[in-house]
Motif scaffolding. Sequence first.
Motif, PDB file in Angstrom:
ATOM      1  N   LEU A 121       0.681  -1.206   0.004  1.00 22.17           N
ATOM      2  CA  LEU A 121      -0.128   0.082   0.009  1.00 22.17           C
ATOM      3  C   LEU A 121       0.640   1.205   0.077  1.00 22.17           C
ATOM      4  N   SER A 122       2.033   0.973   0.700  1.00 17.98           N
ATOM      5  CA  SER A 122       2.771   2.501   1.005  1.00 17.98           C
ATOM      6  C   SER A 122       3.602   2.617  -0.347  1.00 17.98           C
ATOM      7  N   CYS A 123       4.069   1.486  -1.061  1.00 21.93           N
ATOM      8  CA  CYS A 123       4.738   1.751  -2.212  1.00 21.93           C
ATOM      9  C   CYS A 123       3.858   2.800  -3.142  1.00 21.93           C
ATOM     10  N   MET A 124       2.383   2.704  -3.229  1.00 20.76           N
ATOM     11  CA  MET A 124       1.743   3.053  -4.167  1.00 20.76           C
ATOM     12  C   MET A 124       1.406   4.524  -3.462  1.00 20.76           C
ATOM     13  N   THR A 125       0.938   4.657  -2.377  1.00 21.43           N
ATOM     14  CA  THR A 125       0.701   6.016  -1.552  1.00 21.43           C
ATOM     15  C   THR A 125       2.225   6.829  -1.797  1.00 21.43           C
ATOM     16  N   GLY A 126       3.167   6.221  -1.192  1.00 19.44           N
ATOM     17  CA  GLY A 126       4.359   7.171  -1.360  1.00 19.44           C
ATOM     18  C   GLY A 126       4.677   7.489  -2.858  1.00 19.44           C
ATOM     19  N   ILE A 153      -2.000  -3.524   8.893  1.00 21.54           N
ATOM     20  CA  ILE A 153      -1.720  -3.048   7.711  1.00 21.54           C
ATOM     21  C   ILE A 153      -2.329  -1.562   7.617  1.00 21.54           C
ATOM     22  N   ALA A 154      -3.498  -1.192   7.991  1.00 24.84           N
ATOM     23  CA  ALA A 154      -3.947  -0.022   7.672  1.00 24.84           C
ATOM     24  C   ALA A 154      -3.316   0.972   8.635  1.00 24.84           C
ATOM     25  N   PHE A 155      -3.117   0.569   9.849  1.00 27.65           N
ATOM     26  CA  PHE A 155      -2.105   1.559  10.735  1.00 27.65           C
ATOM     27  C   PHE A 155      -0.720   1.894  10.314  1.00 27.65           C
ATOM     28  N   GLN A 156      -0.018   0.882  10.011  1.00 22.26           N
ATOM     29  CA  GLN A 156       1.404   0.891   9.738  1.00 22.26           C
ATOM     30  C   GLN A 156       1.406   1.577   8.227  1.00 22.26           C
ATOM     31  N   THR A 157       0.217   1.736   7.446  1.00 24.65           N
ATOM     32  CA  THR A 157       0.313   2.506   6.217  1.00 24.65           C
ATOM     33  C   THR A 157       0.671   3.974   6.439  1.00 24.65           C
ATOM     34  N   GLY A 158       0.245   4.360   7.505  1.00 24.77           N
ATOM     35  CA  GLY A 158       0.822   5.763   7.977  1.00 24.77           C
ATOM     36  C   GLY A 158       2.211   6.103   7.927  1.00 24.77           C
ATOM     37  N   PHE A 159       2.978   5.340   8.973  1.00 23.25           N
ATOM     38  CA  PHE A 159       4.189   5.475   8.789  1.00 23.25           C
ATOM     39  C   PHE A 159       5.194   5.046   7.488  1.00 23.25           C
ATOM     40  N   CYS A 160       4.609   3.949   7.164  1.00 23.46           N
ATOM     41  CA  CYS A 160       5.053   3.591   5.706  1.00 23.46           C
ATOM     42  C   CYS A 160       5.108   4.777   4.604  1.00 23.46           C
ATOM     43  N   THR A 161       3.897   5.292   4.689  1.00 21.40           N
ATOM     44  CA  THR A 161       3.749   6.463   3.575  1.00 21.40           C
ATOM     45  C   THR A 161       4.720   7.503   3.833  1.00 21.40           C
ATOM     46  N   LEU A 162       4.949   7.888   5.031  1.00 25.77           N
ATOM     47  CA  LEU A 162       6.049   8.779   5.383  1.00 25.77           C
ATOM     48  C   LEU A 162       7.314   8.440   4.997  1.00 25.77           C
TER      49      LEU A 162
END
Lengths: 282, 295
Positions: free
Chosen positions: A94-99, A153-162
């Motif tokens: 998810l964060s590859c995409m959001t990032g 997954i949802a919560f870690q997306t925050g940190f991973c996106t950063l």
Amino acid sequence: MFPTPIEKASPSARRLYKIALPIALVLWLLPLIAVALTSIRSAGDITAGNYWGWPTSFNLLENYTAVFTNSPIGQYILNSFKVTIPTVIGAVALSCMTGFALGVYRFKANMLVFFMFVAGNFVPFQILMVPVRDLTLSMGIYNTTMGLALFHIAFQTGFCTLFMRNFIRALPHELIEAARVEGVSEIQIFWHVVMPLMKPAIAALSVLIFTFIWNDYFWATVLTQGADTQPVTAGLYSLNGQWVASWHLVSAGSIVAALPPVLMFFAMQKHFIAGLTLGAVK
Amino acid sequence: MRAYWKANQLKLAPWLFLLPGILMFLMYVIIPIFQSLNVSFYAWDGLGEKEFVGMSNYVELMDDEAFYTSLKNNLIWLVLYMLAIPAGLFVALFLNQTVRGIRIYKSLFFFPFVISQVVVGLVFAWFYDPNYGLLNILINALGFDSIAVLADERFVTYGIIVAGLWPQTAYCMILYLTGLNAVDPEQIEAARLDNAKGWRMLWYVILPQLKPATFIAIVVTVIGALRSFDLISIMTDGGPWGSSRVLAFYMYEQAFSEYGFRMGYGAAIAVVLFAIMMVYITGFLYKMYRDERGR
């Protein structure tokens, strides 16, 4: 270099440093060393109060076998993997995409969306606890490893996106421009231009998230119960209640529970530290 | 359709990539925050009907002794947890050498951060044990009576904080070690020529260059202090007599534990904790906003 390199100090200072180093390490890790030693003691030693003296016998195999045969720790560990691995894959994907979206494109809401992820990542867990439990219950996945993993997954997306967004910002933008001029579609740019460059970030993030999620205790107690679904952190807590005063078993169990992230850390040390210290040097 | 996509690709693509992440995040993080705010105005056992009670959960908090104990403990945590920062810097300075095997030393010093807080809690509970814990063996050897750290209202919070400082110091250490690596050697040489040494060198030359590391260390330490839950749950379960509770733990206890399922009251406690955290989050976002603008 600061402090002054020890090679430039006097020979006696150098010798002192070399002696101080192992002593400091032993003191620093003393609690862990004690646990490791206790985990190979016999039950007799424990009842006799022989915690710090030389063990009367070495029960390494007996104790660790006992942990696995007398308790569901094997199941707990399996549950931990069933929560941790999907979380790592999901959050990183998810964060590859959001990032990518936040790092590459300029659009009005960019900063707003980014700040939403960053702010959400710092929120205290307790403000999410009641609604997330309700949500999980109403989706029918309360007390499943999947329910726990989905939240993580949802919560870690925050940190991973950063993390991902900052990493992608630092990549040379010319590459993407060049691909666009060639007429490469945005999805292809993501997949063929940016993704290959993101490998180190993906590695760093994966180790980090693995450790965070493996060690999670709070959400495990909120969203799961019982040995069938609980991960090893929560499991260890209930085993501790059952094994009152059987410290040799508690210690062996603790070591077993701590092992996977520790091995992960030593195997992927460079990535782990790179991930942790992102932003600490600029 | 195809033509539309071709023409508007640059506008649509970011939202396409954001969609799954944003949906998940909204569903599990952002919306629950508002739901919690809402629940805090109700009396609710988690199963039956919600009953709107207005501000009464908050009014009750004002008179709740346990709430003040938790708040006070949160403050103690916040203040004392900060010790991890200078302690981490100290360890980092001690280890910032190039003797043989130093890399292994660095990773072993970092060890406590990698293991779960559950394990840290068990280890320290044992370390403090009044009968055979190492701490009391040392105290007895010095000729004093044993102290049951975790069963004594006066010491219990401090005892747990010390356990928390162990991994947190390791975390700050690694941040500073990385920071020290990036310190400009020319500046140090220049300062050496000007006869700067020891403390003055550290204060005027090194620390200013470590600012980014210090900033991150402060952020993670504050968050860590306010999130303290695991250690308390493992080591004392809030006891003795609730004296080691913090807001995070008290909330959990109220919302679901053997003391009953008071979701509304729990949510009100969580809102207070959230408000405290919001101060830091806003500060962090503000700094980030300034940095982004400056770029």
